[in-house]
Write a protein that holds these residues in place. Structure first.
Motif, PDB file in Angstrom:
ATOM      1  N   VAL A  12       0.833  -1.201   0.000  1.00  0.00           N
ATOM      2  CA  VAL A  12       0.000   0.000   0.000  1.00  0.00           C
ATOM      3  C   VAL A  12       0.868   1.253   0.000  1.00  0.00           C
ATOM      4  O   VAL A  12       0.618   2.198  -0.755  1.00  0.00           O
ATOM      5  CB  VAL A  12      -0.982  -0.012   1.199  1.00  0.00           C
ATOM      6  N   LEU A  38      -7.227  -5.340   6.810  1.00  0.00           N
ATOM      7  CA  LEU A  38      -7.285  -3.900   6.554  1.00  0.00           C
ATOM      8  C   LEU A  38      -7.989  -3.167   7.688  1.00  0.00           C
ATOM      9  O   LEU A  38      -7.580  -2.058   8.062  1.00  0.00           O
ATOM     10  CB  LEU A  38      -7.967  -3.613   5.217  1.00  0.00           C
ATOM     11  N   GLU A  42      -6.049  -0.357   9.662  1.00  0.00           N
ATOM     12  CA  GLU A  42      -6.587   0.997   9.728  1.00  0.00           C
ATOM     13  C   GLU A  42      -6.770   1.425  11.187  1.00  0.00           C
ATOM     14  O   GLU A  42      -6.435   2.550  11.547  1.00  0.00           O
ATOM     15  CB  GLU A  42      -7.906   1.107   8.973  1.00  0.00           C
ATOM     16  N   ARG A  49      -8.676   2.760   4.836  1.00  0.00           N
ATOM     17  CA  ARG A  49      -9.600   1.955   4.033  1.00  0.00           C
ATOM     18  C   ARG A  49     -10.486   2.865   3.203  1.00  0.00           C
ATOM     19  O   ARG A  49     -10.964   3.881   3.677  1.00  0.00           O
ATOM     20  CB  ARG A  49     -10.520   1.126   4.938  1.00  0.00           C
ATOM     21  N   ALA A  54      -7.313  -0.227  -0.178  1.00  0.00           N
ATOM     22  CA  ALA A  54      -6.615   0.424   0.930  1.00  0.00           C
ATOM     23  C   ALA A  54      -5.695   1.479   0.340  1.00  0.00           C
ATOM     24  O   ALA A  54      -5.160   1.311  -0.759  1.00  0.00           O
ATOM     25  CB  ALA A  54      -5.804  -0.596   1.718  1.00  0.00           C
TER      26      ALA A  54
END
Length: 176
Positions: A12, A38, A42, A49, A54
């Motif tokens: 990410v 996720l 988060e 998210r 993501a």
């Protein structure tokens, strides 16, 4: 934190945005497991998210978000552009889908676009349409004008249609 979580964070952060489907394929687990990961990541402030993907925490810029769920956003923008008639003034709030809408309207010399988004205004700097940017306080993170002065300016401008961004939807709370 396990090795998969570290892999997700690295993917990410490297790409800025990765879909749940792609993360499932790359990590070898189900999409349900990725969604659970996720949520945890988060909660612990490692990423953000968004629907179906993501994003890196520092990728809150509109340009990056325009590529997330691009086909859907482009379809929405195309539909919205078809609702605008010649001679109309339209208010376009910030956001990635609205930025795509602004791109579609750029060549229309027969409309006026009012926007609080400096990102969208910049997209339209060479556009055929007229562009109005109300004053106010610049919110640097969103590149948008905000506050009482902005609200006052918008109240003084008449427009035919408004396109407002939506950050999310949940059954319990509705649109946000």
């Amino acid at each position: 934190m396990n090795a998969r979580h570290q892999q997700i964070i690295q993917l990410v952060n490297t790409r800025g945005s990765v879909t749940v489907t792609e993360l499932a394929q790359l990590t070898g687990v189900s999409e349900v497991t990725v969604r659970q990961d996720l949520n945890l990541l988060e909660r612990d402030h490692f990423l953000r998210r968004v629907h179906g993907s993501a994003m890196a925490l520092d990728s809150d810029d509109v340009g990056m978000r325009m590529h997330t769920r691009y086909e859907l956003k482009q379809a929405l923008a195309s539909h919205a552009a078809g609702l605008i008639d010649a001679g109309e003034a339209v208010f376009i709030e910030g956001g990635s889908t609205n930025a795509l809408l602004a791109r579609l309207l750029a060549d229309r010399a027969d409309i006026t676009v009012i926007t609080v988004s400096h990102f969208i205004a910049h997209l339209l700097k060479d556009a055929a349409c007229d562009v109005i940017v109300p004053g106010g306080l610049l919110q640097k993170s969103s590149q948008s004008m905000v506050g009482p002065l902005t609200r006052y300016c918008i109240q003084q401008i008449h427009f035919h249609k408004a396109f407002i961004g939506v950050d999310g939807w949940q059954a319990e709370t509705g649109f946000t």
